[in-house]
Design a protein around this motif. Structure first.
Motif, PDB file in Angstrom:
ATOM      1  N   LEU A 153      40.998  87.314 -82.332  1.00 56.76           N
ATOM      2  CA  LEU A 153      42.405  87.471 -82.684  1.00 56.76           C
ATOM      3  C   LEU A 153      43.343  86.872 -81.643  1.00 56.76           C
ATOM      4  O   LEU A 153      44.547  87.106 -81.679  1.00 56.76           O
ATOM      5  CB  LEU A 153      42.727  88.956 -82.894  1.00 56.76           C
ATOM      6  CG  LEU A 153      41.839  89.699 -83.901  1.00 56.76           C
ATOM      7  CD1 LEU A 153      42.334  91.123 -84.103  1.00 56.76           C
ATOM      8  CD2 LEU A 153      41.752  88.967 -85.234  1.00 56.76           C
ATOM      9  N   ALA A 160      45.810  84.403 -80.108  1.00 54.65           N
ATOM     10  CA  ALA A 160      46.730  83.401 -80.663  1.00 54.65           C
ATOM     11  C   ALA A 160      46.560  82.074 -79.936  1.00 54.65           C
ATOM     12  O   ALA A 160      46.524  82.024 -78.708  1.00 54.65           O
ATOM     13  CB  ALA A 160      48.163  83.885 -80.535  1.00 54.65           C
ATOM     14  N   GLY A 198      51.707  81.645 -83.358  1.00 57.69           N
ATOM     15  CA  GLY A 198      50.803  82.785 -83.273  1.00 57.69           C
ATOM     16  C   GLY A 198      49.545  82.640 -84.093  1.00 57.69           C
ATOM     17  O   GLY A 198      48.788  83.601 -84.262  1.00 57.69           O
ATOM     18  N   ILE A 230      45.779  81.976 -85.156  1.00 61.81           N
ATOM     19  CA  ILE A 230      44.492  82.122 -84.484  1.00 61.81           C
ATOM     20  C   ILE A 230      43.534  81.083 -85.051  1.00 61.81           C
ATOM     21  O   ILE A 230      43.842  80.397 -86.040  1.00 61.81           O
ATOM     22  CB  ILE A 230      43.957  83.559 -84.633  1.00 61.81           C
ATOM     23  CG1 ILE A 230      43.687  83.893 -86.099  1.00 61.81           C
ATOM     24  CG2 ILE A 230      44.934  84.552 -84.036  1.00 61.81           C
ATOM     25  CD1 ILE A 230      43.154  85.303 -86.308  1.00 61.81           C
ATOM     26  N   GLU A 283      43.946  96.277 -86.891  1.00 60.10           N
ATOM     27  CA  GLU A 283      44.433  95.180 -86.059  1.00 60.10           C
ATOM     28  C   GLU A 283      44.113  93.826 -86.692  1.00 60.10           C
ATOM     29  O   GLU A 283      44.922  92.901 -86.642  1.00 60.10           O
ATOM     30  CB  GLU A 283      43.811  95.276 -84.659  1.00 60.10           C
ATOM     31  CG  GLU A 283      44.415  94.303 -83.666  1.00 60.10           C
ATOM     32  CD  GLU A 283      43.942  94.570 -82.251  1.00 60.10           C
ATOM     33  OE1 GLU A 283      44.351  93.822 -81.351  1.00 60.10           O
ATOM     34  OE2 GLU A 283      43.164  95.519 -82.041  1.00 60.10           O
ATOM     35  N   PHE A 284      42.948  93.727 -87.304  1.00 61.30           N
ATOM     36  CA  PHE A 284      42.539  92.472 -87.936  1.00 61.30           C
ATOM     37  C   PHE A 284      43.466  92.122 -89.104  1.00 61.30           C
ATOM     38  O   PHE A 284      43.912  90.976 -89.234  1.00 61.30           O
ATOM     39  CB  PHE A 284      41.091  92.578 -88.418  1.00 61.30           C
ATOM     40  CG  PHE A 284      40.496  91.281 -88.853  1.00 61.30           C
ATOM     41  CD1 PHE A 284      39.757  90.505 -87.975  1.00 61.30           C
ATOM     42  CD2 PHE A 284      40.678  90.811 -90.146  1.00 61.30           C
ATOM     43  CE1 PHE A 284      39.216  89.293 -88.368  1.00 61.30           C
ATOM     44  CE2 PHE A 284      40.139  89.603 -90.552  1.00 61.30           C
ATOM     45  CZ  PHE A 284      39.405  88.847 -89.661  1.00 61.30           C
ATOM     46  N   GLU A 293      46.495  93.076 -89.591  1.00 60.67           N
ATOM     47  CA  GLU A 293      47.817  92.730 -89.076  1.00 60.67           C
ATOM     48  C   GLU A 293      47.849  91.329 -88.498  1.00 60.67           C
ATOM     49  O   GLU A 293      48.853  90.606 -88.634  1.00 60.67           O
ATOM     50  CB  GLU A 293      48.231  93.749 -88.004  1.00 60.67           C
ATOM     51  CG  GLU A 293      48.563  95.120 -88.552  1.00 60.67           C
ATOM     52  CD  GLU A 293      48.811  96.144 -87.456  1.00 60.67           C
ATOM     53  OE1 GLU A 293      48.588  95.794 -86.265  1.00 60.67           O
ATOM     54  OE2 GLU A 293      49.211  97.283 -87.780  1.00 60.67           O
ATOM     55  N   ALA A 294      46.760  90.920 -87.860  1.00 56.67           N
ATOM     56  CA  ALA A 294      46.714  89.619 -87.188  1.00 56.67           C
ATOM     57  C   ALA A 294      46.538  88.461 -88.159  1.00 56.67           C
ATOM     58  O   ALA A 294      47.090  87.385 -87.944  1.00 56.67           O
ATOM     59  CB  ALA A 294      45.584  89.606 -86.161  1.00 56.67           C
ATOM     60  N   ILE A 295      45.764  88.669 -89.250  1.00 59.86           N
ATOM     61  CA  ILE A 295      45.530  87.545 -90.155  1.00 59.86           C
ATOM     62  C   ILE A 295      45.354  87.955 -91.615  1.00 59.86           C
ATOM     63  O   ILE A 295      45.872  87.291 -92.510  1.00 59.86           O
ATOM     64  CB  ILE A 295      44.301  86.708 -89.707  1.00 59.86           C
ATOM     65  CG1 ILE A 295      44.151  85.469 -90.604  1.00 59.86           C
ATOM     66  CG2 ILE A 295      43.024  87.532 -89.680  1.00 59.86           C
ATOM     67  CD1 ILE A 295      43.176  84.442 -90.093  1.00 59.86           C
TER      68      ILE A 295
END
Length: 306
Positions: free
Chosen positions: A24, A26, A31, A33, A61-62, A64-66
């Motif tokens: 994750l 960036a 931002g 990944i 978290e995953f 939210e990140a992608i």
């Protein structure tokens, strides 16, 4: 046209990254990944769906990140790789903390992947050529004369090294028709102080060169292969050889065994694209610079998901 799926292995603990979730990190100007670029390339090549293999503890978290962003671009599903997910009759050895490797990871997909698929690592950048070649391979009608007809992206070894430490690669040998004959899973590949290529295996050290084609865990297959993984996983767990706390059920080893038994034929599709990825924390600045250069050269738009 056949529906095709991209399977992204993102459940690794990432201990060599020095803590945190390396998948994750960036690396793009907005931002993005590494997975953003892989999925962009896969979608461009014709893939219809993405299946993320993650750990349950990083789900929030995953996404939210992608995950929440990517689902606007392509169909998305999730499966979870857990150490405890083993067949009835087996138990997790006391003291083991890591899941069982890439073979178990793909086995987790058995209920959601029902179409031809390509497997990739979450923290590796593969380039556009490999996605195009493997997608074309999947949609062609194939009768290779074996139980499993598979494809593999064959990267040139010199294009897959890290400047910040050693790497593990499946060094591949193929016949005159570019059909894989065997894979030698080799650790400790890098360069010594004089720039010479080195590895941990004394036998491989005698013959390998920068031009060897290597596996970066980018495999193309059919759902029947996932069904085989369930059978093979039982055999792996029943085998009491190796360190029970560390041994892994690995895709290159599994494919190599199937080839030796005559049950699989694997087409090696060579790509000249340069790999880069985040194995070590020190890799991140170089990866950021590489994507900046690709954007400058027009390979990617500055805003990936317009």
């Amino acid at each position: 046209m056949k529906k095709t799926t991209l399977v992204v292995m993102a459940a690794g603990i990432g201990s060599r990254f020095g803590g945190g979730i390396k998948q994750l990190a960036a690396v793009g100007p907005n931002g993005e990944i590494i997975m953003d670029y892989s999925i962009y390339d896969a979608k461009e090549a014709g893939f219809d769906k993405v299946v993320f293999i993650i750990r349950k503890d990083i789900e929030k978290e995953f996404k939210e990140a992608i995950g929440d962003r990517i689902r606007e671009q392509i169909e998305v599903e999730y499966v979870f790789q857990e150490l405890s997910d083993i067949p009835e009759g087996f138990r997790v050895p006391e003291g083991r903390v890591k899941p069982w490797g890439t073979g178990q990871a793909i086995l987790c997909c058995k209920d959601v992947v029902k179409e031809p698929f390509v497997i990739i690592n979450a923290d590796d950048y593969y380039g556009k050529e490999a996605f195009r070649k493997l997608h074309d391979f999947l949609i062609r009608e194939k009768d290779c004369g074996a139980r499993y007809c598979m494809g593999m992206a064959g990267f040139v070894l010199k294009n897959t090294l890290s400047e910040n430490g050693t790497v593990t690669r499946g060094i591949c040998k193929a016949d005159e028709n570019d059909m894989l004959t065997h894979v030698v899973e080799t650790t400790g590949i890098g360069r010594d102080a004089d720039g010479r290529l080195i590895c941990d295996d004394p036998e491989v050290q005698k013959w390998f060169s920068e031009q060897e084609r290597v596996s970066m865990n980018m495999w193309a297959g059919e759902p029947a292969f996932i069904e085989y993984l369930e059978e093979g996983f039982r055999e792996f767990l029943a085998d009491d050889s190796g360190d029970p706390l560390k041994k892994e059920y690995l895709l290159p080893t599994i494919v190599d065994q199937l080839i030796r038994k005559g049950e699989a034929k694997v087409k090696v599709l060579e790509t000249q694209d340069k790999w880069f990825g985040i194995t070590y924390k020190e890799d991140k600045p170089a990866v950021e610079a590489a994507f900046a250069k690709l954007i400058e050269d027009g390979v990617y738009p500055e805003k990936l998901w317009g």
